[in-house]
Design a protein around this motif. Structure first.
Motif, PDB file in Angstrom:
ATOM      1  N   GLY A 226       4.443 -42.065  21.657  1.00  0.00           N
ATOM      2  CA  GLY A 226       5.248 -42.357  20.474  1.00  0.00           C
ATOM      3  C   GLY A 226       5.209 -41.185  19.517  1.00  0.00           C
ATOM      4  N   CYS A 227       5.310 -39.982  20.059  1.00  0.00           N
ATOM      5  CA  CYS A 227       5.045 -38.752  19.298  1.00  0.00           C
ATOM      6  C   CYS A 227       6.106 -38.388  18.266  1.00  0.00           C
ATOM      7  N   GLY A 228       7.282 -38.987  18.338  1.00  0.00           N
ATOM      8  CA  GLY A 228       8.320 -38.625  17.374  1.00  0.00           C
ATOM      9  C   GLY A 228       8.651 -37.144  17.464  1.00  0.00           C
ATOM     10  N   HIS A 229       8.607 -36.461  16.340  1.00  0.00           N
ATOM     11  CA  HIS A 229       8.921 -35.025  16.292  1.00  0.00           C
ATOM     12  C   HIS A 229       7.736 -34.144  16.688  1.00  0.00           C
ATOM     13  N   GLY A 230       6.634 -34.754  17.098  1.00  0.00           N
ATOM     14  CA  GLY A 230       5.526 -33.999  17.658  1.00  0.00           C
ATOM     15  C   GLY A 230       4.525 -33.416  16.689  1.00  0.00           C
TER      16      GLY A 230
END
Length: 129
Positions: free
Chosen positions: A15-19
């Motif tokens: 669930g890293c999104g934009h990291g």
């Protein structure tokens, strides 16, 4: 939990999104490798761009994937940062993490604190959310 990443660990950021969390960990633990997974393709594209811009693309990779079936095994650390509560099937996500862990691996779950009933969440912080 800093010994393994300090020595060189394989870490999944689910669930890293934009990291951002994977990149922060990569900066803190240069001997480790980080793989970020998110179901949102546009977020993965942005995470890849940001990792390349930060010069971390050699140790941090991002792939589209759901929390219940991302690839890989033998992760030393699997992280869920502020995301498990939003997943459609958090039990399946946790079960997959257990299967993907190394025998001595660790799951790190960081989620916001919330009370079970709405009235228990009415506070200045609750209003911000």
């Amino acid at each position: 939990m800093v010994e393994k990443p300090g020595a060189g660990a394989l870490v999944a950021d689910v669930g890293c999104g934009h990291g951002h969390s994977a990149m922060l960990m990569a900066q803190a633990f240069p001997a480790s490798r980080f793989r970020g997974f998110d179901a949102h393709a546009a977020s993965i594209a942005e995470a890849r761009r940001l990792a390349a811009e930060a010069g971390l693309a050699d140790r941090v990779s991002f792939e589209p994937g759901r929390a219940s079936d991302y690839p890989g095994t033998a992760y030393d650390l699997i992280c869920f940062f502020d995301c498990l509560h939003d997943m459609g099937d958090p039990v399946a996500a946790a079960a997959h993490a257990m299967r993907a862990l190394a025998p001595d691996g660790t799951v790190m779950l960081v989620d916001p604190f919330a009370r079970d009933h709405v009235e228990g969440n009415i506070s200045p912080v609750g209003r911000l959310y």
